[in-house]
Design an enzyme around this catalytic site. Structure first.
Site: not given
Ligand code: SAH
Ligand code: SF4
Length: 387
Positions: A91, A120, A127, A131, A134, A354
């Site tokens: 998206e 965005c 991915c 994390c 996420c 986003c």
């Molecule tokens: N992979 C990259 C960019 C995409 S994620 C990264 O990790 O930076 C964009 C942002 O959203 C990152 O800071 C990520 O840690 C955050 N994010 C991921 N899951 C989230 C959630 N459930 N609530 C709020 N922010 C989140």
């Molecule tokens: Fe991947 Fe989500 Fe970690 Fe960003 S926050 S690196 S999208 S697993």
């Protein structure tokens, strides 16, 4: 499969033209038609010779991924869900931000008003970095997006928004903050960003294109060499013990190495700071003591800090921090002289925060059942990224 011209940067397009016996300026001409006028039909490129147009039409296409859903929230936030094949969806989210009021010249002027609009963009379907907070990480990795799929999000959003809003260049900022880790798809992301920056394409300045990474240290260095744009780093914890759990790539590139890479990056970057993103997880990383620790840990890196309210998803195991905890955390950082912002959530009513993940993405890891539920990442970061 036909060549998708949306995926070619200027050099590649010029090489293609040369191979076809055309002058290099044809590349710029066609790029302007595609990226600036939103044209997908070669027939409409009237200043290009008929013979060349026919040759192009025979072997190439100009096509964004197919749109599965296009939703606009009352606040103007708009989300497109794109099909990228084999059950995968990604998206892009547009956040209109009204009048631009920072000291940098706004790139959009409409009806005499300067405005800002941020898109965005996703870089991968899924991915691999896992994390723990996420939903994309939970779903696992499916594949890298091609350059054409990355640029296709911008191309489609830009022409749709121009048509609806009647603005010539509705997108003034891009953040690589959708689905996926952009530095894990380095070549395609850099080629896409070159188009974002190219005057014959989207013509954005380097400070208006932001890449967010979880901290792939060697790739941060490479980015500094090859395409230094504004950098955001997902820190989320003030020490390695906690970051190892939240952002597992930390076990490979711990905080000290990551911060050293940030310092090296600033030498090349279009801005003199990096943005640290910090998702606020109740009872996990949101105490006053952790705020103090964070202030100490990042003290050598010129930075801004962006606190992100956690966006829950089913079985995440985490909860959003209480706003009072977020305010206390912010106050500690501000007292330590860090510019600290708290991300606003927008577009919630259409699940358009986003990075919110497409439910259709197949769980290749089989660690989880395919989910309909999606995570909602707060998107106010875009406002920070735009400043
Ligand atoms: N992979 C990259 C960019 C995409 S994620 C990264 O990790 O930076 C964009 C942002 O959203 C990152 O800071 C990520 O840690 C955050 N994010 C991921 N899951 C989230 C959630 N459930 N609530 C709020 N922010 C989140
Ligand atoms: Fe991947 Fe989500 Fe970690 Fe960003 S926050 S690196 S999208 S697993």
């Amino acid at each position: 499969m036909s060549l998708n011209l949306l995926g070619l940067n200027r050099n590649q397009f010029e090489t293609l033209c040369a191979d076809m016996g055309e002058k290099p300026f044809r590349a710029r001409q066609m790029m302007r038609w595609m990226h600036q006028s939103g044209v997908a039909d070669f027939e409409l490129m009237t200043d290009v010779s008929r013979a060349f147009r026919e040759q192009m039409a025979a072997g190439a296409v100009i096509a964004a991924p197919t749109v599965l859903r296009d939703t606009t929230a009352p606040d103007g936030t708009r989300k497109w869900l794109f099909d990228v094949g084999t059950g995968n969806a990604i998206e892009a989210v547009y956040i209109p931000e009204g009048d631009a009021d920072d000291d940098a010249p706004a790139e959009g002027v409409a009806q005499g008003r300067r405005y800002r609009g941020t898109l965005c963009v996703s870089s991968q379907a899924g991915c691999a970095l896992e994390c723990s907070f996420c939903a994309t990480g939970r779903q696992g990795f499916n594949r890298n997006l091609t350059t054409a799929e990355i640029v296709g999000q911008l191309w489609h959003a830009s022409r749709s928004l121009s048509a609806t809003l009647g603005i010539d260049r509705p997108i003034t900022n891009v953040v690589m903050m959708g689905m996926g880790e952009p530095l894990a798809n380095f070549d395609n992301v850099v080629t896409a960003m070159q188009l974002m920056l190219d005057d014959s394409a989207y013509g954005l300045s380097r400070r208006r294109v932001t890449l967010s990474t979880s901290g792939l240290v060697p790739a941060i260095d490479r980015l500094g060499e090859e395409c230094p744009v504004a950098l955001a780093v997902s820190l989320h914890a003030p020490n390695d013990a906690l970051r190892d759990k939240l952002v597992p790539i930390n076990r490979k590139y711990p905080i000290k190495q990551l911060l050293a890479a940030c310092l090296r990056y600033i030498e090349k970057a279009p801005r003199d700071f990096v943005t640290f993103e910090y998702v606020m997880l109740a009872g996990v990383n949101d105490s006053v003591e952790q705020a103090r620790e964070l202030a100490r840990v990042v003290k050598d890196v010129p930075c801004k800090i962006n606190l992100i309210p956690f966006n829950p998803f089913p079985d995440s195991g985490y909860a959003r921090s209480d706003p009072k905890a977020v305010a206390r955390f912010r106050d500690v950082l501000m007292q330590a002289d860090y510019t600290t912002t708290t991300r606003k959530t927008r577009g919630d009513d259409i699940d358009a925060a986003c990075g919110q993940l497409a439910g259709q993405v197949t769980d290749k890891t089989r660690r989880r059942q395919r989910r309909d539920a999606v995570s909602k990442m707060a998107n106010g970061f875009m406002e920070e990224a735009a400043q």
